[in-house]
Write a protein that holds these residues in place. Sequence first.
Motif, PDB file in Angstrom:
ATOM      1  N   GLU A  81      -5.138  15.545  -4.078  1.00 24.22           N
ATOM      2  CA  GLU A  81      -5.700  14.618  -3.096  1.00 24.22           C
ATOM      3  C   GLU A  81      -4.733  13.458  -2.863  1.00 24.22           C
ATOM      4  O   GLU A  81      -4.152  12.910  -3.801  1.00 24.22           O
ATOM      5  N   VAL A  82      -4.540  13.068  -1.602  1.00 22.79           N
ATOM      6  CA  VAL A  82      -3.675  11.953  -1.249  1.00 22.79           C
ATOM      7  C   VAL A  82      -4.543  10.715  -1.043  1.00 22.79           C
ATOM      8  O   VAL A  82      -5.467  10.718  -0.229  1.00 22.79           O
ATOM      9  N   VAL A  83      -4.240   9.641  -1.797  1.00 28.33           N
ATOM     10  CA  VAL A  83      -5.034   8.411  -1.727  1.00 28.33           C
ATOM     11  C   VAL A  83      -4.103   7.222  -1.503  1.00 28.33           C
ATOM     12  O   VAL A  83      -2.904   7.283  -1.780  1.00 28.33           O
ATOM     13  N   SER A  84      -4.670   6.130  -1.004  1.00 30.72           N
ATOM     14  CA  SER A  84      -3.930   4.887  -0.808  1.00 30.72           C
ATOM     15  C   SER A  84      -4.176   3.975  -2.000  1.00 30.72           C
ATOM     16  O   SER A  84      -5.329   3.755  -2.398  1.00 30.72           O
ATOM     17  N   ARG A 109       0.980   5.627  -0.469  1.00 30.80           N
ATOM     18  CA  ARG A 109       0.244   6.895  -0.461  1.00 30.80           C
ATOM     19  C   ARG A 109       0.661   7.682  -1.696  1.00 30.80           C
ATOM     20  O   ARG A 109       1.847   7.893  -1.943  1.00 30.80           O
ATOM     21  N   GLN A 110      -0.317   8.111  -2.463  1.00 31.85           N
ATOM     22  CA  GLN A 110      -0.032   8.765  -3.743  1.00 31.85           C
ATOM     23  C   GLN A 110      -0.879  10.010  -3.882  1.00 31.85           C
ATOM     24  O   GLN A 110      -2.057  10.015  -3.539  1.00 31.85           O
ATOM     25  N   GLN A 111      -0.256  11.070  -4.406  1.00 34.99           N
ATOM     26  CA  GLN A 111      -0.973  12.332  -4.607  1.00 34.99           C
ATOM     27  C   GLN A 111      -1.491  12.398  -6.033  1.00 34.99           C
ATOM     28  O   GLN A 111      -0.752  12.171  -6.992  1.00 34.99           O
ATOM     29  N   THR A 125       0.845  -1.196   0.000  1.00 33.45           N
ATOM     30  CA  THR A 125       0.000   0.000   0.000  1.00 33.45           C
ATOM     31  C   THR A 125       0.875   1.238   0.000  1.00 33.45           C
ATOM     32  O   THR A 125       1.749   1.400   0.850  1.00 33.45           O
TER      33      THR A 125
END
Length: 275
Positions: free
Chosen positions: A229-232, A222-224, A220
């Motif tokens: 928005e930062v999402v997993s 964390r990506q912007q 997993t």
Amino acid sequence: YSFGIIPVGGFVKMAGEDPEAVRGSPDEFFSQSISARIRIALAGPFGNFVCAYACVLIYLWTGGAQEVLHPPVFGTPPSADVYEKAQVRVGDRMVEIRGGNPKTFSESFDMLLASDTWPAVVVIERGTDRIVLEMDSPTARNLADSAIPFRNPIVARVMPGSPASKAGLESGDRITEIGERPISEWSQMQKIVSQSGGETLTLGIVRANEPRTVILVPETLRQQTETGEVVSVGRIGIQSEVASQTRAYGFWEGLRVALEMLYGFIMMFFGILWK
């Protein structure tokens, strides 16, 4: 005026910029009229824009641009709504757009958006059938923004130390299923993996015409996103094979494309600020 190595770049200090050093000389910043001060203040950002534009132009004119050669076939989109509204499906091939025959996925949308005459006639192949579609401007532009090209689910590269590497996936493996879900296209597989971070997945693959099973757990991350928005997302550490070629743009085309690229960067920047 000065140029520095640390920090890298140029530096300009205007006469009379420091209020404590103002002498009232006519060449000082605060001795100028308000309109002149506005022009001076805007000269810096304008110079940055011109410099960036010149760099992009050189990049485009000298053949630095990489053109991806995906076939004009629709892959799995992030959301099916756009495809449904445009009446297209995964696997449809665009064979004719505005009377022309596209050779690549990106060329298809260049042709679709090249004219302001709407609706645009698009001919697709779906299996053995040919279907004629008429797209209005909003539908075509939404499709161009959201459509994903079709890619075969064949592993081209495995990242060292990744979940895929630890599970034994190899270059050339074709992924045929995840769990009990058949996989026919790369983006379809990618979508499932991205939603399964930390979960155990069973992959069905074919290696040298021999079916095999691989079990792994996507890591997993964390990506912007482009909107800030930062999402997993789940990642297993594989890449697909992408054919590409370098392209040198012509003089006038380079001028247009460079402006479009800079406009896109500026709009993305303001989109993040106002999110």
